[in-house]
Scaffold this motif. Structure first.
Motif, PDB file in Angstrom:
ATOM      1  N   VAL A 179      -0.565  12.830   7.368  1.00 21.63           N
ATOM      2  CA  VAL A 179      -0.565  13.402   6.022  1.00 21.63           C
ATOM      3  C   VAL A 179       0.397  12.656   5.115  1.00 21.63           C
ATOM      4  O   VAL A 179       0.060  12.311   3.967  1.00 21.63           O
ATOM      5  CB  VAL A 179      -0.199  14.907   6.068  1.00 21.63           C
ATOM      6  N   HIS A 180       1.593  12.372   5.626  1.00 21.44           N
ATOM      7  CA  HIS A 180       2.571  11.729   4.745  1.00 21.44           C
ATOM      8  C   HIS A 180       2.253  10.264   4.508  1.00 21.44           C
ATOM      9  O   HIS A 180       2.492   9.737   3.414  1.00 21.44           O
ATOM     10  CB  HIS A 180       3.998  11.887   5.287  1.00 21.44           C
ATOM     11  N   LEU A 181       1.687   9.601   5.495  1.00 23.67           N
ATOM     12  CA  LEU A 181       1.239   8.221   5.274  1.00 23.67           C
ATOM     13  C   LEU A 181       0.178   8.180   4.174  1.00 23.67           C
ATOM     14  O   LEU A 181       0.149   7.267   3.343  1.00 23.67           O
ATOM     15  CB  LEU A 181       0.675   7.641   6.567  1.00 23.67           C
ATOM     16  N   TRP A 182      -0.684   9.182   4.186  1.00 19.86           N
ATOM     17  CA  TRP A 182      -1.711   9.275   3.140  1.00 19.86           C
ATOM     18  C   TRP A 182      -1.064   9.498   1.769  1.00 19.86           C
ATOM     19  O   TRP A 182      -1.426   8.845   0.785  1.00 19.86           O
ATOM     20  CB  TRP A 182      -2.669  10.422   3.500  1.00 19.86           C
ATOM     21  N   LEU A 183      -0.071  10.408   1.718  1.00 16.82           N
ATOM     22  CA  LEU A 183       0.621  10.652   0.448  1.00 16.82           C
ATOM     23  C   LEU A 183       1.312   9.390  -0.061  1.00 16.82           C
ATOM     24  O   LEU A 183       1.340   9.134  -1.263  1.00 16.82           O
ATOM     25  CB  LEU A 183       1.671  11.759   0.622  1.00 16.82           C
ATOM     26  N   GLU A 184       1.873   8.614   0.840  1.00 12.96           N
ATOM     27  CA  GLU A 184       2.624   7.420   0.444  1.00 12.96           C
ATOM     28  C   GLU A 184       1.735   6.356  -0.184  1.00 12.96           C
ATOM     29  O   GLU A 184       2.236   5.471  -0.884  1.00 12.96           O
ATOM     30  CB  GLU A 184       3.345   6.831   1.660  1.00 12.96           C
ATOM     31  N   ARG A 185       0.439   6.411   0.058  1.00 14.82           N
ATOM     32  CA  ARG A 185      -0.453   5.436  -0.579  1.00 14.82           C
ATOM     33  C   ARG A 185      -1.260   6.058  -1.726  1.00 14.82           C
ATOM     34  O   ARG A 185      -2.131   5.412  -2.291  1.00 14.82           O
ATOM     35  CB  ARG A 185      -1.380   4.795   0.449  1.00 14.82           C
ATOM     36  N   THR A 186      -0.957   7.337  -2.046  1.00 17.19           N
ATOM     37  CA  THR A 186      -1.600   7.995  -3.190  1.00 17.19           C
ATOM     38  C   THR A 186      -0.517   8.523  -4.138  1.00 17.19           C
ATOM     39  O   THR A 186      -0.176   9.711  -4.115  1.00 17.19           O
ATOM     40  CB  THR A 186      -2.499   9.158  -2.720  1.00 17.19           C
ATOM     41  N   PRO A 187       0.048   7.637  -4.957  1.00 19.51           N
ATOM     42  CA  PRO A 187       1.188   8.015  -5.815  1.00 19.51           C
ATOM     43  C   PRO A 187       0.904   9.189  -6.738  1.00 19.51           C
ATOM     44  O   PRO A 187       1.799   9.988  -7.006  1.00 19.51           O
ATOM     45  CB  PRO A 187       1.460   6.739  -6.618  1.00 19.51           C
ATOM     46  N   THR A 191      -8.832   6.583  -2.191  1.00 13.42           N
ATOM     47  CA  THR A 191      -7.698   7.501  -2.041  1.00 13.42           C
ATOM     48  C   THR A 191      -7.956   8.598  -1.014  1.00 13.42           C
ATOM     49  O   THR A 191      -7.055   9.372  -0.705  1.00 13.42           O
ATOM     50  CB  THR A 191      -7.376   8.169  -3.394  1.00 13.42           C
ATOM     51  N   ALA A 192      -9.164   8.678  -0.502  1.00 10.82           N
ATOM     52  CA  ALA A 192      -9.462   9.724   0.482  1.00 10.82           C
ATOM     53  C   ALA A 192      -8.677   9.494   1.761  1.00 10.82           C
ATOM     54  O   ALA A 192      -8.418   8.349   2.155  1.00 10.82           O
ATOM     55  CB  ALA A 192     -10.959   9.750   0.782  1.00 10.82           C
ATOM     56  N   ARG A 193      -8.286  10.574   2.394  1.00  9.82           N
ATOM     57  CA  ARG A 193      -7.523  10.463   3.650  1.00  9.82           C
ATOM     58  C   ARG A 193      -8.433   9.976   4.777  1.00  9.82           C
ATOM     59  O   ARG A 193      -9.538  10.491   4.972  1.00  9.82           O
ATOM     60  CB  ARG A 193      -6.921  11.825   3.988  1.00  9.82           C
ATOM     61  N   LYS A 194      -7.980   8.969   5.523  1.00  6.25           N
ATOM     62  CA  LYS A 194      -8.761   8.396   6.615  1.00  6.25           C
ATOM     63  C   LYS A 194      -8.612   9.224   7.884  1.00  6.25           C
ATOM     64  O   LYS A 194      -7.614   9.927   8.081  1.00  6.25           O
ATOM     65  CB  LYS A 194      -8.307   6.954   6.887  1.00  6.25           C
ATOM     66  N   TYR A 204      12.662   7.432   9.872  1.00  5.31           N
ATOM     67  CA  TYR A 204      11.610   7.635   8.884  1.00  5.31           C
ATOM     68  C   TYR A 204      11.281   9.117   8.752  1.00  5.31           C
ATOM     69  O   TYR A 204      11.142   9.646   7.649  1.00  5.31           O
ATOM     70  CB  TYR A 204      10.377   6.832   9.310  1.00  5.31           C
ATOM     71  N   LYS A 205      11.195   9.837   9.869  1.00  4.64           N
ATOM     72  CA  LYS A 205      10.881  11.267   9.832  1.00  4.64           C
ATOM     73  C   LYS A 205      11.974  12.058   9.120  1.00  4.64           C
ATOM     74  O   LYS A 205      11.701  12.982   8.348  1.00  4.64           O
ATOM     75  CB  LYS A 205      10.679  11.800  11.250  1.00  4.64           C
ATOM     76  N   LEU A 206      13.236  11.676   9.379  1.00  6.17           N
ATOM     77  CA  LEU A 206      14.347  12.354   8.712  1.00  6.17           C
ATOM     78  C   LEU A 206      14.302  12.091   7.206  1.00  6.17           C
ATOM     79  O   LEU A 206      14.662  12.964   6.405  1.00  6.17           O
ATOM     80  CB  LEU A 206      15.679  11.889   9.299  1.00  6.17           C
ATOM     81  N   SER A 207      13.839  10.908   6.817  1.00  6.87           N
ATOM     82  CA  SER A 207      13.689  10.600   5.388  1.00  6.87           C
ATOM     83  C   SER A 207      12.703  11.554   4.727  1.00  6.87           C
ATOM     84  O   SER A 207      12.936  12.039   3.612  1.00  6.87           O
ATOM     85  CB  SER A 207      13.191   9.157   5.198  1.00  6.87           C
ATOM     86  N   ILE A 208      11.595  11.835   5.409  1.00  5.55           N
ATOM     87  CA  ILE A 208      10.580  12.738   4.869  1.00  5.55           C
ATOM     88  C   ILE A 208      11.151  14.146   4.711  1.00  5.55           C
ATOM     89  O   ILE A 208      11.022  14.786   3.657  1.00  5.55           O
ATOM     90  CB  ILE A 208       9.339  12.767   5.786  1.00  5.55           C
ATOM     91  N   ILE A 209      11.802  14.626   5.776  1.00  2.00           N
ATOM     92  CA  ILE A 209      12.399  15.973   5.739  1.00  2.00           C
ATOM     93  C   ILE A 209      13.461  16.050   4.649  1.00  2.00           C
ATOM     94  O   ILE A 209      13.527  17.017   3.874  1.00  2.00           O
ATOM     95  CB  ILE A 209      12.998  16.332   7.115  1.00  2.00           C
ATOM     96  N   HIS A 210      14.309  15.021   4.588  1.00  8.30           N
ATOM     97  CA  HIS A 210      15.380  14.956   3.598  1.00  8.30           C
ATOM     98  C   HIS A 210      14.805  15.050   2.188  1.00  8.30           C
ATOM     99  O   HIS A 210      15.267  15.854   1.363  1.00  8.30           O
ATOM    100  CB  HIS A 210      16.147  13.638   3.777  1.00  8.30           C
ATOM    101  N   PHE A 211      13.791  14.261   1.899  1.00  8.25           N
ATOM    102  CA  PHE A 211      13.241  14.191   0.546  1.00  8.25           C
ATOM    103  C   PHE A 211      12.657  15.527   0.097  1.00  8.25           C
ATOM    104  O   PHE A 211      13.064  16.091  -0.928  1.00  8.25           O
ATOM    105  CB  PHE A 211      12.180  13.094   0.476  1.00  8.25           C
ATOM    106  N   ARG A 253       0.809  -1.205   0.000  1.00  8.63           N
ATOM    107  CA  ARG A 253       0.000   0.000   0.000  1.00  8.63           C
ATOM    108  C   ARG A 253       0.850   1.267   0.000  1.00  8.63           C
ATOM    109  O   ARG A 253       0.636   2.177  -0.774  1.00  8.63           O
ATOM    110  CB  ARG A 253      -0.935   0.005   1.223  1.00  8.63           C
ATOM    111  N   HIS A 254       1.821   1.352   0.897  1.00  8.49           N
ATOM    112  CA  HIS A 254       2.609   2.575   1.060  1.00  8.49           C
ATOM    113  C   HIS A 254       3.920   2.484   0.289  1.00  8.49           C
ATOM    114  O   HIS A 254       4.601   1.457   0.324  1.00  8.49           O
ATOM    115  CB  HIS A 254       2.882   2.845   2.546  1.00  8.49           C
ATOM    116  N   LEU A 255       4.244   3.574  -0.373  1.00 15.55           N
ATOM    117  CA  LEU A 255       5.498   3.627  -1.125  1.00 15.55           C
ATOM    118  C   LEU A 255       6.663   3.877  -0.175  1.00 15.55           C
ATOM    119  O   LEU A 255       6.642   4.820   0.618  1.00 15.55           O
ATOM    120  CB  LEU A 255       5.450   4.745  -2.171  1.00 15.55           C
TER     121      LEU A 255
END
Length: 759
Positions: free
Chosen positions: A512-520, A504-507, A261-268, A177-179
């Protein structure tokens, strides 16, 4: 939910892996050749023949062999072929290799289409072969990292689109599900490279049957777009895709989860946002508008934070597993690669500051900096991926761990022996150029003094290259032995449950980022917006406002002969060693034009397609070359630079002396300039282009003969010997080249100059 069975495709991974290894060796060999030619410029003469009795040669006494090469072994062509081979053939193939392997496993599915995978592979390799052929023939655009002419640009676009369809198709049919973070970097890479490649390579072909084209941008605007592309080619070809590989292969090799994982998000997100703004730092103190230079510097300094965030995330993944580095050569390569990434991304922002840029720009300091990243970050990451994949795909241990360790140490020595001498050479150049005597004259008036001072460092750099390529050869031996002892697994059985459709709606309560990771789709759109902002804000105002580049009334279009000479200059890759940009420094103005000289103005470049400001000064700047030396000096200098400049490391260009200038497209070039770019050629000037060129060439030849009786005698003897096949000097390429060189910088020297905003 029922478990689905499927197979991973290792075949396409193997193809890209082999291409990585082969083109890696080719790229390293070309780099080694270019390094050798910087202290042994007679290499082509040694190989193909010379008339210089002081030089060892395989065909002594006969220069025809060198002439017959038509410059294929010229330094300018070898250098652009080296950079393109390393970037597009070695690094890109290593990225595709790692991406095709990791995407299937991260997404728990086979690639979307095997057919698209192979179309991508063969179209990319075809592009590389076409680059080799065209560059050796002198067919290029001169724009760094984008020297490919328009048909190859189209082929690159086609191949990249095929890769994108295959990647996004694979994401769409995923069973996870999540990228994962590596996929984010792959998506951003694809989006940014597509944008950069298309906008920088907008050009107008001379005809659809010709390989010649001219940039859609001119002068300052071309420079801004090119270095927006050039810096971000480093960002999104040499950095973000390799970071994606790091996020997959480093944890796999270390058998540890990513540190944060959080640093990965900030880094990206911070990295892909900030990078696109930093391109103008390559153009400090040039004719680029000051606001763009300032923005480039500011965002370059900001780049330290996300870059080091990524470096720390990679290195700290090894927490509790550093003991493995001692025994595992794969981790050794990864650790040094990530360390080099951290060093290069700290040094780059420092070089972007005006204080250091005034010393470092145009010197070999930049070459050392670039190769710390290329050899250390890109090379060692690629080697680590190769050593990781070979035992897994051939289901056997690596043939020799000791050989892999030898490769590591030889490669590390190679990086040190390459980078450190280049840093010292760069400091030496930058400081020598700026030194004055107490009486206000330059301490080192002769440019060659600054060249000969750094030749020992060129030799040390060559030694570093030998170490590095020796290690790569050991890798080839290790790979061949491992492959022969193993059994390749083309289809890898796997199974995973199908992905349930939950919308694709946010649960509620979903991050927010978990939602983005499953909505490519949404993630890709946001990534595009993030990478596009910097380019829009920097480039659109410069391109859309004519007032940003004031016109200078004295600056006129090139004559037909000068236009042909400029194309020859581009063909030979002269901008690899010579800049055409005098910055507003006392030392540069005095050195290149004299006490009351002028630094380069934006309005001087309005007819330059492409711009030729260069990025390195092995030879002196040429923007005020016009009138500095007589025509006969240029003739002799091109034939053999060591006749006019003892100790010069410039290669010879004797084919320019013998070749007849091809004027068949001269009128078409003028028409294109007028019709496509509003260059103010009149109809009468276009109609009389041949006579115009004849008159200018006759004047040049008359001056050559009046200045050098020996050249006149030489031509008379040649005319007698060749008879009807003799080509008059007026019709040869050298005359066009001299016409162009003698034009450089002369417009602004006219007595009456008015500057006004373009209407």
């Amino acid at each position: 939910m029922e478990t689905q069975k499927f197979n991973y495709d290792n075949n396409i991974v193997r193809a890209f892996l082999y291409a990585t290894i082969v083109f890696g060796l080719v790229g390293f060999l070309l780099g080694l050749t270019a390094a050798l030619m910087l202290f042994y410029p007679e290499l082509p003469e040694f190989l193909f023949g010379t008339d210089d009795t002081t030089i060892q040669s395989l065909r002594s006494g006969n220069i025809q062999g060198l002439i017959n090469t038509q410059g294929a072994m010229g330094f300018g062509r070898i250098r652009m072929l080296h950079t393109s081979a390393v970037i597009f053939a070695f690094v890109c193939n290593s990225f595709f290799c790692g991406a095709y392997y990791s995407m299937q496993r991260l997404l728990k599915t086979r690639m979307y289409s095997d057919t698209l995978s192979w179309i991508h592979f063969w179209s990319w390799q075809l592009m590389i072969v076409a680059v080799v052929i065209t560059f050796l023939m002198g067919i290029n655009t001169s724009k760094e990292y984008a020297e490919h002419e328009w048909p190859i640009d189209i082929l690159i676009t086609f191949s990249w689109v095929i890769f994108g369809i295959n990647m996004f198709g694979t994401i769409a049919k995923r069973r996870v599900r999540h990228l994962y973070v590596a996929i984010w970097f792959y998506i951003a890479t694809w989006i940014a490279v597509a944008m950069l490649h298309i906008f920088n390579n907008l050009e107008v072909p001379l005809s659809f049957t010709s390989w010649k084209s001219y940039s859609a941008y001119a002068g300052v605007k071309d420079a801004l777009v090119q270095w927006w592309y050039g810096h971000n080619a480093v960002a999104f070809v040499l950095t973000t895709p390799v970071l994606g590989l790091m996020y997959y292969f480093m944890p796999k090799a270390a058998q540890r989860p990513v540190f944060s994982y959080k640093l990965s998000i900030i880094h990206f997100w911070s990295l892909i946002f900030v990078y696109l703004w930093a391109g103008p730092h390559h153009l400090q103190y040039t004719a680029l508008p000051a606001w763009a230079q300032a923005v480039g510097t500011g965002f370059s300094i900001m780049l330290i934070a996300p870059s080091w965030g990524g470096m720390l995330n990679g290195l700290l993944t090894l927490r509790g597993a550093w003991d493995k580095v001692r025994d595992n050569p794969i981790l050794k390569f990864f650790v040094v690669a990530i360390t080099c990434y951290g060093m290069a991304t700290f040094e780059g922002p420092l070089l972007a500051t005006k204080s250091l840029n005034k010393i470092g720009h145009y010197t070999d300091w930049v070459i050392g900096h670039v190769h710390l990243g290329a050899l250390g970050w890109n090379g060692f990451m690629a080697f680590g991926v190769v050593y990781y994949l070979i035992p897994i795909m051939w289901r056997t241990p690596l043939w020799s761990k000791k050989l892999a360790n030898w490769h590591f140490w030889l490669g590390t020595l190679g990086i040190i022996f390459y980078a450190v001498p280049m840093y010292i050479a760069g400091f030496t150049q930058g400081l020598m150029w700026k030194q004055f005597n107490p009486d206000g004259t330059l301490l080192w008036k002769n440019w060659l003094d600054t060249v000969t001072a750094i030749i020992p460092y060129f030799k040390m750099r060559f030694l570093g290259g030998l170490f590095y390529i020796s290690g790569a050869i050991l890798m080839v031996i290790n790979v061949v032995k491992t492959v022969r002892s193993g059994s390749f697994q083309k289809e890898v059985p796997a199974e995973a449950p199908a992905l349930a459709n939950i919308g694709t709606a946010r649960k509620e309560g979903e991050g927010v980022h978990l939602w983005l990771e499953r909505t490519p789709k949404l993630l890709s759109i946001l990534a595009f917006i993030t990478v596009a902002i910097g380019g829009l804000i920097e480039i659109v105002p410069t391109l859309s406002l004519k007032e940003s580049v004031p016109t200078i009334t004295a600056v006129k279009p090139y004559t037909p002969l000068e236009l042909e000479g400029r194309d020859l200059y581009v063909r030979e890759g002269c901008n690899s060693c010579h800049s055409q940009m005098i910055r507003p420094f006392r030392d540069e103005i005095v050195r290149f034009e004299g006490k009351n000289g002028q630094y380069s103005k934006a309005g001087e470049f309005i007819y330059d397609r492409p711009f030729l400001w260069g990025s390195k000064r092995t030879g002196p700047d040429l923007h005020r070359e016009g009138g500095r030396n007589p025509d006969s000096w240029h003739f002799k200098h091109m034939y053999n630079p060591r006749i006019t400049s003892a100790g010069s490391i410039m290669p010879r260009f004797p084919w320019l002396i013998t070749n007849k200038l091809d004027r068949t497209q001269m009128v078409d070039k003028m028409r294109l300039m007028k019709n496509s770019f509003d260059v103010p050629y009149s109809k009468a000037e276009i109609d009389s282009a041949g006579q115009w060129a004849d008159n200018q060439s006759k004047a040049i030849v008359q001056r050559i003969y009046s200045e050098a009786a020996d050249l006149k005698d030489q031509m008379e003897k040649e005319k007698t010997a060749k008879g009807p096949s003799y080509v008059p000097l007026e019709q040869r390429e050298i005359v066009a080249m001299i016409a162009y060189l003698q034009r450089l910088g002369t417009d602004i020297k006219t007595t009456q100059i008015q500057t006004a905003s373009a209407e």
